[in-house]
Design a protein around this motif. Structure first.
Motif, PDB file in Angstrom:
ATOM      1  N   CYS A   1      -2.893   1.743   8.063  1.00  0.00           N
ATOM      2  CA  CYS A   1      -3.962   2.000   7.094  1.00  0.00           C
ATOM      3  C   CYS A   1      -5.331   2.079   7.782  1.00  0.00           C
TER       4      CYS A   1
ATOM      5  N   LYS B   1      -4.733  -5.385   6.516  1.00  0.00           N
ATOM      6  CA  LYS B   1      -4.851  -4.081   7.185  1.00  0.00           C
ATOM      7  C   LYS B   1      -3.924  -4.052   8.400  1.00  0.00           C
ATOM      8  N   CYS B   2      -3.579  -2.844   8.790  1.00  0.00           N
ATOM      9  CA  CYS B   2      -2.669  -2.681   9.925  1.00  0.00           C
ATOM     10  C   CYS B   2      -3.005  -1.341  10.589  1.00  0.00           C
TER      11      CYS B   2
ATOM     12  N   CYS C   1       1.202  -3.294   4.105  1.00  0.00           N
ATOM     13  CA  CYS C   1       0.145  -4.253   3.789  1.00  0.00           C
ATOM     14  C   CYS C   1       0.142  -4.563   2.293  1.00  0.00           C
TER      15      CYS C   1
ATOM     16  N   CYS D   1       1.975   1.987   4.066  1.00  0.00           N
ATOM     17  CA  CYS D   1       2.271   0.893   5.010  1.00  0.00           C
ATOM     18  C   CYS D   1       2.694  -0.327   4.203  1.00  0.00           C
TER      19      CYS D   1
ATOM     20  N   LYS E   1       0.822  -1.215   0.000  1.00  0.00           N
ATOM     21  CA  LYS E   1       0.000   0.000   0.000  1.00  0.00           C
ATOM     22  C   LYS E   1       0.859   1.270   0.000  1.00  0.00           C
TER      23      LYS E   1
END
Ligand code: ZN
Ligand code: MN
Length: 480
Positions: free
Chosen positions: A42, A38-39, A26, A24, A21
């Motif tokens: 994000c 996701k993290c 991901c 990040c 992304k």
């Protein structure tokens, strides 16, 4: 009375084909189980800071170079503030004041130029899924996007479609984006207004939610008609965002169109400026390949191909690279094209291949053999099939044709012997008698017999000439 003119500008969002992304680590993948990629970054959790993805910047620059833009040596990110359930941070990180690319241009077939105002980088929002409840899939949240903004240079739906086609083919060839409009990796917003030629510009609306180029074209026509009707009835067009419904072929008002000051843009404090070396930009410029629409133009003007042929050859980079090499080897632009279009693509399709397993050099020799009438077209296809097989990958077509007796027989002596043997053959006597009585149709039968005697390899023009010659002798029209 003067006619209405339609004025269209486009804003196109394109998802970039990066591995991760924008801010990040991901994975950037379409179609995964919802909410698996996701993290905290994000998801916009407190304290999580963005880290810019270099690959995304590189793809944005490539897009800019492809559209003849100036690349900004010092671009910056800004916050665009608004609340929506698909935007957990409460703002989008975009480039408002200093976008990465500006002032590009795309030339249509007619020679008309479409100005690209800018290309900016930004992160995508999450995806809202409307079912019995409203669901949010954060896999898409933070996926890198570029937004391409054109000047209002379009006047017809065809210009819009041609431009989008150029864009899509270029981005696919450069692996910037897969531009799958039906999957949302390419989203086109149409800004449209109408006005009479002698009057000032009208109020524009923005149309969203078109899932194909055809839908975009329909939406342009529909919105043009709607606005003219409003004006003709004495009304005023309202600046608003409208949602296209493809099923109904009409659009609906979504909301008032926001003005840029509603978003309270300000510089993103968590990211530094993106400083680009000239040498880095030059390197990317050097790596730029010839784009499909430029290639197609060259095939038409330089190689004499039709637009249809040129568009097919340039639809896949692998095919056009292959074609270019074959022309380099044998200089038979039209023959190579015909052979690719009628045989190669068909075989690839039948065998489910994405690439051509045949060497361009061997292929160019094969086409030359057909061109020079050394083998027939049918034999050419036969040998091509062998070349597509694992065992035949390295064969030399000429050697193969010789050892397998596939060469066309055009030697006068050989053909004359075959013709004479057929004409004295008792099984052909009736056909010959018929012919001599004036039934010219039976010449076809006799031709067929000669071709058979030559194993199907007789050169039809030679066979025909010698057959006529021999028949005329029997007819007594020619003195020996
Ligand atoms: Zn993440
Ligand atoms: Mn945007």
């Amino acid at each position: 009375m003067s006619y209405y003119e339609t004025i269209v500008g486009l804003e196109i969002h394109v998802e970039l084909l990066t591995k991760t992304k924008l801010f990040c680590q991901c994975p950037n993948v379409f179609g995964d189980e919802p909410n698996t990629n996701k993290c905290p970054r994000c998801e916009g959790l407190p304290g999580a800071l963005p880290v810019l993805n270099k690959e995304a910047v590189e793809l944005a620059i490539k897009a800019g170079l492809a559209l003849n833009c100036e690349i900004n040596p010092e671009s910056r990110f800004d916050r665009k503030n608004y609340f929506y359930p698909d935007l957990p941070k409460g703002y989008q990180i975009t480039q408002f004041y200093e976008p990465v690319c500006r002032n590009g241009v795309v030339t249509l077939k007619s020679g008309k130029k479409i100005e690209i105002r800018e290309i900016h980088l930004e992160d995508d929002a999450a995806k809202l899924v409307h079912a019995d409840k409203l669901f949010v899939d954060y896999n898409r949240c933070g996926v890198p996007l570029i937004e391409i903004v054109t000047s209002p240079d379009f006047r017809t739906p065809d210009e819009v479609t041609e431009f989008l086609e150029i864009l899509r083919r270029a981005f696919q060839a450069l692996k910037i984006s897969d531009c799958k409009i039906e999957q949302g990796s390419m989203r086109v917003d149409v800004n449209l207004s109408v006005h009479k030629a002698d009057e000032t510009l009208g109020t524009r609306t923005e149309m969203k939610n078109m899932a194909s180029f055809k839908a975009i074209s329909r939406a342009v026509m529909s919105e043009t008609a709607r606005q003219i009707e409003v004006l003709e009835n004495g009304g005023t067009v309202i600046q608003e965002t409208r949602r296209w419904s493809e099923d109904e072929g009409v659009s609906y008002r979504m909301r008032d169109k926001e003005d840029y000051h509603d978003y309270k843009y300000f510089p993103e404090p968590d990211l530094e400026a993106v400083i680009l070396d000239k040498s880095y930009i030059d390197k990317l410029r050097d790596e730029l390949i010839e784009l499909p629409h430029e290639k197609a133009k060259r095939y038409i003007s330089q190689y004499g191909l039709t637009e249809y042929e040129a568009n097919i050859l340039t639809s896949l980079t692998e095919i056009s690279v292959f074609y270019d090499k074959t022309v380099e080897y044998n200089n038979l632009c039209k023959d190579n094209c015909n052979f690719i279009l009628t045989h190669v693509l068909k075989i690839m399709n039948e065998q489910g291949l994405k690439d051509i397993p045949v060497s361009p050099l061997a292929f160019s020799r094969l086409v030359k053999m057909v061109h020079e009438n050394v083998i027939s077209n049918a034999t050419g296809r036969e040998i091509l099939l062998v070349m597509f097989s694992d065992e035949g990958r390295d064969i030399d077509p000429m050697e193969y044709a010789e050892t397998n007796g596939l060469l066309i027989v055009s030697d006068d002596g050989v053909v004359r012997d075959a013709v004479r043997s057929v004409l004295v053959n008792p099984s052909c006597k009736k056909a010959l008698d018929d012919y001599l009585k004036g039934n010219t149709k039976s010449a076809g039968f006799l031709m067929g017999q000669v071709m058979r005697a030559l194993g199907g390899k007789g050169d039809p023009s030679v066979v025909r000439r010698i057959m006529n010659d021999e028949l005329e002798k029997l007819n007594g029209n020619v003195e020996e």
